[in-house]
Write a protein that holds these residues in place. Structure first.
Motif, short mmCIF file in Angstrom:
data_model
loop_
_atom_site.label_atom_id
_atom_site.label_comp_id
_atom_site.label_asym_id
_atom_site.label_seq_id
_atom_site.Cartn_x
_atom_site.Cartn_y
_atom_site.Cartn_z
N GLU A 176 2.34 1.77 -3.42
CA GLU A 176 1.34 2.37 -4.31
C GLU A 176 1.24 3.88 -4.10
OE1 GLU A 176 -2.35 0.39 -3.49
OE2 GLU A 176 -1.58 -1.52 -4.27
N HIS A 177 1.41 4.30 -2.86
CA HIS A 177 1.28 5.72 -2.54
C HIS A 177 2.60 6.47 -2.57
CE1 HIS A 177 -2.63 4.24 -1.14
NE2 HIS A 177 -3.03 5.47 -1.43
N ASP A 178 3.60 5.83 -3.18
CA ASP A 178 4.91 6.48 -3.34
C ASP A 178 5.54 6.85 -1.98
OD1 ASP A 178 7.06 7.48 -4.84
OD2 ASP A 178 6.26 9.51 -4.75
N ARG A 228 0.85 -1.20 0.00
CA ARG A 228 0.00 0.00 0.00
C ARG A 228 0.89 1.26 0.00
NH1 ARG A 228 -2.84 -3.94 0.01
NH2 ARG A 228 -2.14 -3.78 -2.12
#
Ligand SMILES: [Zn+2]
Length: 254
Positions: A38-40, A35
Motif C-alpha cells: 500500500e505504501h509503495d 501494508r
C-alpha cells in the motif's frame, strides 16, 4: 528437521519457537507485506537469477559452487525471472547516516554495513551507440572523469552485449565470453584476486562530452545490478531459510 534436532538433544527451549512456516506466524508477515505494498515499498520487476533446473529453485550466489548447485551438483543457469523487491533504497541515506552515529561497533562491521547499503551518489550519463538507435545509460560516481573515458563496458548479463555484437566479427567471441563469465561462481568473479577481463563487442558509442568514439566492451568486473544486487541476494537468503524453525533461522542471521 525439528524431529531430527530433538533427537540430537540440543537444549532449545521449544516453548519459544517461532516457525516461519506456521500460519500464525506468516499471517502477520503477509499482513505486513500488504501494508508495505500500500505504501509503495514493494514492487515487481525482472532480474537475472541463478537457477537450478533439477531442483527447480533459485539459488543465492553463495549456493553456487564452481558454477554448480550446492545441493545436487547440476550446472546452474542464469534465468530472467520476475520477482518482488523491497524498496529499501528509499532508506539508504537514512541508514547510512545512522552508521556514523553507532558507537562501540568494530569499524569492520560498520564498513560491511555501509557496503551492504550500497548507496552512492553519482550521475547517469547517456551514451549514443554509433550508427544505431540505441542509448546506453551509465551510472558513475565520478562524472568529472568523463572527459578522459577511453572505453565503455557492459555487464555480461546485459542483453545489449549480444545485440551489439550480432553480425560483427566479434559475435562468437562475445558469446563465448558471456557463457564463461555467467557460469563462473560469484565469489571467483567478484573476489579480490579475480582477474579483470573483457571482450570488444564490435560496436562504438559517442562520448557526449568530447564527441569521441569509444569502443564498447563486455567485461566481467561490471555488475548488472549494481546497487540492487545486494538487495536481491538478501531476498533469496530469506527464501532459502524460510521453512526452517525460527531459532534455526535466527542462527543464520547472526
Ligand atoms: Zn540443484
Amino acid at each position: 528437521m525439528k524431529r531430527q534436532l530433538k533427537r540430537l538433544g540440543y537444549s532449545y527451549d521449544w516453548d519459544r519457537e517461532i516457525a516461519t512456516c506456521d500460519p500464525s506466524y506468516y499471517r502477520w508477515e503477509q499482513w505486513l507485506f500488504l501494508r508495505m505494498l500500500e505504501h509503495d515499498l514493494v514492487y515487481r520487476r525482472k532480474s537475472i537469477v541463478n537457477y537450478c533446473e533439477s531442483c527447480q529453485t533459485v539459488l543465492a550466489n553463495e549456493q553456487v559452487v564452481d558454477g554448480s548447485c550446492w545441493r545436487c551438483g547440476e550446472s546452474v543457469v542464469q534465468k530472467e525471472q520476475e520477482g518482488w523487491f523491497f524498496r529499501i533504497t528509499k532508506y539508504a541515506p537514512e541508514l547510512l547516516e545512522w552508521c556514523d552515529k553507532l558507537t562501540g561497533w568494530p569499524e569492520k562491521v560498520i564498513t560491511m554495513q555501509r557496503n551492504w547499503i550500497g548507496y552512492s551518489e553519482g550521475a547517469r550519463i547517456l551514451f549514443e551507440v554509433e550508427g544505431r538507435d540505441i542509448v546506453i545509460g551509465v551510472f558513475t560516481t565520478r562524472p568529472d572523469t568523463l572527459h578522459g573515458a577511453t572505453f565503455l563496458s557492459l555487464a555480461p548479463e546485459h542483453p545489449l552485449c549480444l545485440k551489439l555484437s550480432r553480425g560483427t566479427r566479434q559475435e562468437a567471441k562475445v558469446r563465448e565470453f558471456i557463457n564463461k563469465v555467467l557460469t563462473q561462481d560469484w565469489a571467483s568473479r567478484v573476489g579480490e584476486d579475480a582477474e579483470k577481463e573483457g571482450v570488444f563487442t564490435g560496436a562504438y558509442c559517442i562520448n557526449p562530452l568530447t564527441g569521441r568514439r569509444l569502443p564498447i566492451f563486455v567485461a566481467n568486473f561490471v555488475l548488472y545490478e549494481y546497487g540492487t544486487g545486494r538487495l536481491w541476494r538478501f531476498l533469496h537468503m530469506i527464501s532459502a531459510i524460510s521453512c526452517l524453525p525460527g531459532n534455526m533461522a535466527s542462527t543464520s542471521w547472526s
